[in-house]
Design an enzyme around this catalytic site. Structure first.
Site, PDB file in Angstrom:
ATOM      1  N   HIS A 147       0.830  -1.217   0.000  1.00  0.00           N
ATOM      2  CA  HIS A 147       0.000   0.000   0.000  1.00  0.00           C
ATOM      3  C   HIS A 147       0.860   1.260   0.000  1.00  0.00           C
ATOM      4  O   HIS A 147       1.964   1.293   0.532  1.00  0.00           O
ATOM      5  CB  HIS A 147      -1.038  -0.005   1.122  1.00  0.00           C
ATOM      6  CG  HIS A 147      -0.503   0.114   2.520  1.00  0.00           C
ATOM      7  ND1 HIS A 147      -0.268   1.324   3.115  1.00  0.00           N
ATOM      8  CD2 HIS A 147      -0.196  -0.823   3.439  1.00  0.00           C
ATOM      9  CE1 HIS A 147       0.166   1.121   4.344  1.00  0.00           C
ATOM     10  NE2 HIS A 147       0.227  -0.171   4.580  1.00  0.00           N
ATOM     11  N   HIS A 197       3.484   3.264  12.955  1.00  0.00           N
ATOM     12  CA  HIS A 197       2.595   4.433  12.934  1.00  0.00           C
ATOM     13  C   HIS A 197       3.124   5.614  13.733  1.00  0.00           C
ATOM     14  O   HIS A 197       2.368   6.474  14.166  1.00  0.00           O
ATOM     15  CB  HIS A 197       1.170   4.068  13.387  1.00  0.00           C
ATOM     16  CG  HIS A 197       0.465   3.202  12.390  1.00  0.00           C
ATOM     17  ND1 HIS A 197      -0.868   2.886  12.497  1.00  0.00           N
ATOM     18  CD2 HIS A 197       0.899   2.588  11.265  1.00  0.00           C
ATOM     19  CE1 HIS A 197      -1.217   2.109  11.469  1.00  0.00           C
ATOM     20  NE2 HIS A 197      -0.154   1.911  10.722  1.00  0.00           N
ATOM     21  N   ASP A 255       6.040   2.132   6.806  1.00  0.00           N
ATOM     22  CA  ASP A 255       4.780   1.398   6.629  1.00  0.00           C
ATOM     23  C   ASP A 255       3.967   2.147   5.578  1.00  0.00           C
ATOM     24  O   ASP A 255       3.380   3.168   5.889  1.00  0.00           O
ATOM     25  CB  ASP A 255       4.049   1.321   7.970  1.00  0.00           C
ATOM     26  CG  ASP A 255       2.641   0.744   7.869  1.00  0.00           C
ATOM     27  OD1 ASP A 255       2.262   0.282   6.789  1.00  0.00           O
ATOM     28  OD2 ASP A 255       1.920   0.781   8.883  1.00  0.00           O
ATOM     29  N   GLU A 267      -5.205   1.855   2.547  1.00  0.00           N
ATOM     30  CA  GLU A 267      -5.082   0.687   3.417  1.00  0.00           C
ATOM     31  C   GLU A 267      -5.305   1.079   4.865  1.00  0.00           C
ATOM     32  O   GLU A 267      -5.929   0.370   5.634  1.00  0.00           O
ATOM     33  CB  GLU A 267      -3.698   0.039   3.259  1.00  0.00           C
ATOM     34  CG  GLU A 267      -3.573  -1.332   3.926  1.00  0.00           C
ATOM     35  CD  GLU A 267      -3.134  -1.322   5.384  1.00  0.00           C
ATOM     36  OE1 GLU A 267      -3.241  -2.363   6.041  1.00  0.00           O
ATOM     37  OE2 GLU A 267      -2.688  -0.279   5.893  1.00  0.00           O
ATOM     38  N   GLU A 268      -4.767   2.261   5.228  1.00  0.00           N
ATOM     39  CA  GLU A 268      -4.791   2.671   6.640  1.00  0.00           C
ATOM     40  C   GLU A 268      -6.195   3.028   7.127  1.00  0.00           C
ATOM     41  O   GLU A 268      -6.403   3.255   8.310  1.00  0.00           O
ATOM     42  CB  GLU A 268      -3.837   3.860   6.868  1.00  0.00           C
ATOM     43  CG  GLU A 268      -2.368   3.561   6.560  1.00  0.00           C
ATOM     44  CD  GLU A 268      -1.717   2.553   7.506  1.00  0.00           C
ATOM     45  OE1 GLU A 268      -2.396   2.080   8.433  1.00  0.00           O
ATOM     46  OE2 GLU A 268      -0.538   2.228   7.288  1.00  0.00           O
TER      47      GLU A 268
END
Lengths: 341, 349
Positions: free
Chosen positions: B69, B318, B179, B211-212
């Site tokens: 992603h 994150h 990420d 995606e998140e």
């Protein structure tokens, strides 16, 4: 002065590790005044003015900034640390740090347990700093020790930038601002003799200033500092303490000092006479080297001129560029007044 | 190694991807960068939801999809207060504990630097320090009055924490957005490794959006693609000083081959065999239900797709200081490449 401040802010030097700041300052003032470095590491400078002053006036600003010190290296190669000076753990987590004074300049990060793995009752809560660690990427204690020793100092990674309406954002404005004002004064021609103390170890208890004041033995002291401005979202009235953009701060009292009443009153009269934007703190909070200086020897009449600074003791302090000039003007007006009083 | 097409090392590729902005629903900048890179190997397009779809050897007998992603966690402006401070909320699972005192960039009519403020310590009441950080109580200071701020920033504009990637010791780096930009890097490297050797395999790369916030990008992209095998490349929790060892994988031990009820078991076993056969280190992480990655969205799209999950070990997920090892990116690419070439050879045989 802005460029000098930016350069000073980008130098790292926490309490007891002021050597790089000191060397920069010496480089700037060399040949423009008499100076010596005392046993604690303070720079004590004397600048001859056009006239001999009636009274001995001392300016003081501290060279140190808040930072981190490595206290222990774990078997996995993580560095446990303590803060040098007060830093809220909320502004520590998720930050990059640099060991800029080590032989090999290396970076580290202060992470935390991923939010996904945190118990529901702990969600969103910032862990206390004593549970945190610096990760330099070392897979073992042995590898970490090739680069870092217990006692080494680390600093926030930050750049000094101008932003918004006439503002500067940087680490260490507290108190490289005061150093910048004093450098600029030493570089200029002064009407009266003046003494300058660039002092060490303010952040851990006003330690350098008391020695400097003892040696210089002034009649009057003017401390140049940065002070908390809390005029952020959701805060109003007296809770703001002071407001960037509204001028130099001269306070009547903080947690370390009750300022000389006459000097406080005179400061505001001078501000009016000379049209210098000036404000006072609307909350009795904070403290600075005045707390040590006014109690030195048989007592020294002391006043502090402060730059309002948001997010003090973080990687992102914010101050107003015009306020810098107001503070310098205020300090200059007070010095002319008391050199001659 | 320097990649032929990008003329960058694996580390440079990864860090250059991390520098690009792209919060969920606003990934066009990273999509263009990804398209620039992939179009040198493959035919690319950007689909309805903003996914980058790249294809090679269309019509090949074995159809393999690689997915990572593009979006990164961030912030969104939800208002401007009377003093010009920007009120905010999260987009994706931004770790709110890392926000206070952070440098940010606000993507207004221009890129604006700022800092996130909160209640100053002297105004905290006793016990307040134990309260969780509430993102709706935080604000961004961009140094402007309300009038000027309103000219420069609109509600809905995005912001990210402004932090540049840095080298740590050895092969390790720290940056925001690893990420899943490290997943994108490992897919790009795998493509470069295998592309010249493909005759029988149809290879599709999906760099997905959102995606998140639940994976709308991957879900819709998968609908448009026929796949025999899909490999999702995302990140997994790497061990550190604070995490429970039983919940983590380790840095430098290679991709973690996910085991979960939603992931195809034969595919998982096949990847493990390929890794062993080629001497590629790997590890496992076990999830008892959904994986929390796009694998959940891809495995049951259309009539179902055999899906595997490779997780690159990552610390501080994150946060602005995510940490990975470049070695793990390479090992992940190696495993993906070996699997693709295995399928290529099976068709030859």
């Amino acid at each position: 002065m802005l460029e000098t401040l930016k350069e000073l802010c980008m130098i790292d030097g926490t309490s007891g590790r002021e050597e790089d700041v000191r060397n920069y300052i010496i480089g700037r003032i060399e040949g423009k005044c008499e100076y010596k470095v005392d046993p604690m590491g303070n720079i004590l400078a004397f600048k001859k003015g056009k006239k001999t002053a009636k009274n001995k006036v001392m300016f003081s600003a501290h060279m140190d900034e808040v930072g981190f010190i490595v206290t222990y290296i774990t078997s996995e190669g993580f560095l446990k640390f303590d803060t040098v000076g007060g830093i809220d753990s909320k502004v520590i987590v998720g930050r990059k740090v640099v060991f800029s004074q080590n032989k090999n300049k290396i970076f580290g990060v202060i992470g935390l347990k991923p939010v996904h793995l945190t118990a529901a009752s702990e969600q969103g809560k910032v862990p206390p700093y004593d549970s945190l660690y610096i990760d330099i990427g070392a897979p073992s204690k042995e590898e970490a020790e090739e680069y870092v020793c217990v006692g080494d100092s680390a600093y926030f990674v930050s750049s000094a930038i101008e932003f918004g309406e006439n503002k500067i954002l940087s680490k260490a404005i507290d108190d490289r601002f005061g150093c910048a004002v004093m450098i600029k004064m030493i570089e200029s021609e002064l009407p009266y003799d003046a003494n300058f103390a660039f002092v060490v170890q303010e952040e851990i208890g006003l330690r350098g200033a008391s020695a400097a004041a003892f040696t210089i033995d002034p009649d009057y002291a003017i401390v140049l500092e940065a002070t908390t401005a809390a005029d952020v979202a959701g805060v109003s009235g007296a809770d703001c303490v002071c407001i960037p953009g509204e001028g130099a701060v001269v306070s009547f009292m903080d947690r370390s000092t009750i300022y000389d009443r006459e000097m406080f009153k005179r400061a505001f009269e001078l501000a009016r006479e000379k049209n210098i934007p000036c404000q006072t703190k609307t909350l009795i909070a904070g403290g600075n080297d005045a707390g040590a200086i006014h109690k030195t020897r048989g007592g020294i009449k002391t006043i502090t001129v402060s730059l309002p600074c948001r997010y003090i003791h973080s990687a992102c302090c914010v101050a107003d560029i015009d306020d810098m000039k107001s503070c310098a003007d205020m300090a200059h007006a007070l010095y002319e007044e008391y050199a001659n009083a | 190694m320097v990649l032929r097409v990008t003329n960058m090392t694996e580390k440079e590729l990864c860090l250059s991807l991390c520098e690009v902005y792209g919060t969920p629903g606003d990934e066009i900048e990273i999509a263009k960068k990804a398209q620039d890179i992939l179009s040198q190997y493959m035919k690319t397009e950007i689909d309805t939801l903003g996914n980058v779809i790249a294809k090679f050897n269309e019509g090949g007998k074995t159809k393999i999809v690689l997915e990572a992603h593009m979006d990164r966690v961030g912030l969104v402006v939800r208002g401007i207060d009377e003093k010009g401070f920007l009120l905010i909320d999260k987009v994706g699972g931004t770790d709110t504990r890392t926000l206070v005192g952070a440098n940010v960039v606000v993507f207004g009519s221009e890129k604006l630097p700022g800092v996130i403020c909160s209640t100053p310590p002297h105004l905290m009441k006793k016990g307040d320090e134990d309260l969780p950080i509430d993102v709706t109580k935080l604000a961004i200071d961009i140094g402007y009055s309300k009038e000027k701020a309103e000219q420069l920033v609109k509600i809905g504009d995005r912001a990210i924490i402004d932090s540049k990637g840095v080298n740590l010791l050895g092969d390790r780096i720290s940056s925001p957005a690893l990420d899943d930009r490290c997943g994108m890097a490992s897919v790009i490297i795998a493509v470069e490794n295998v592309i010249k050797k493909l005759k029988n395999v149809e290879l599709t790369v999906v760099f997905s959006t959102q995606e998140e916030v639940g994976g709308s990008g991957a879900k819709t992209a998968a609908f448009n693609i026929d796949a025999d095998y899909a490999i999702c490349v995302d990140v997994g929790f790497a061990s550190d000083l604070l995490c429970d060892r039983t919940q983590t994988i380790d840095l430098e031990k290679g991709a973690s081959i996910g085991i979960s009820p939603v992931l195809d078991r034969t595919f998982m076993l096949e990847l493990k065999e390929v890794a062993k056969k080629n001497g590629i280190p790997f590890q496992h992480d076990v999830m008892s239900a959904q994986t929390g990655t796009n694998a959940d969205n891809i495995c049951n799209s259309k009539g179902g797709v055999k899906t595997a999950l490779l997780s690159i070990p990552l610390r501080n997920m994150h946060t602005p200081v995510e940490v990975i090892s470049i070695r793990d990116i390479k090992l992940t690419s190696d495993l993906i490449s070996a699997f693709i070439l295995e399928k290529e050879e099976q068709q030859n045989a």
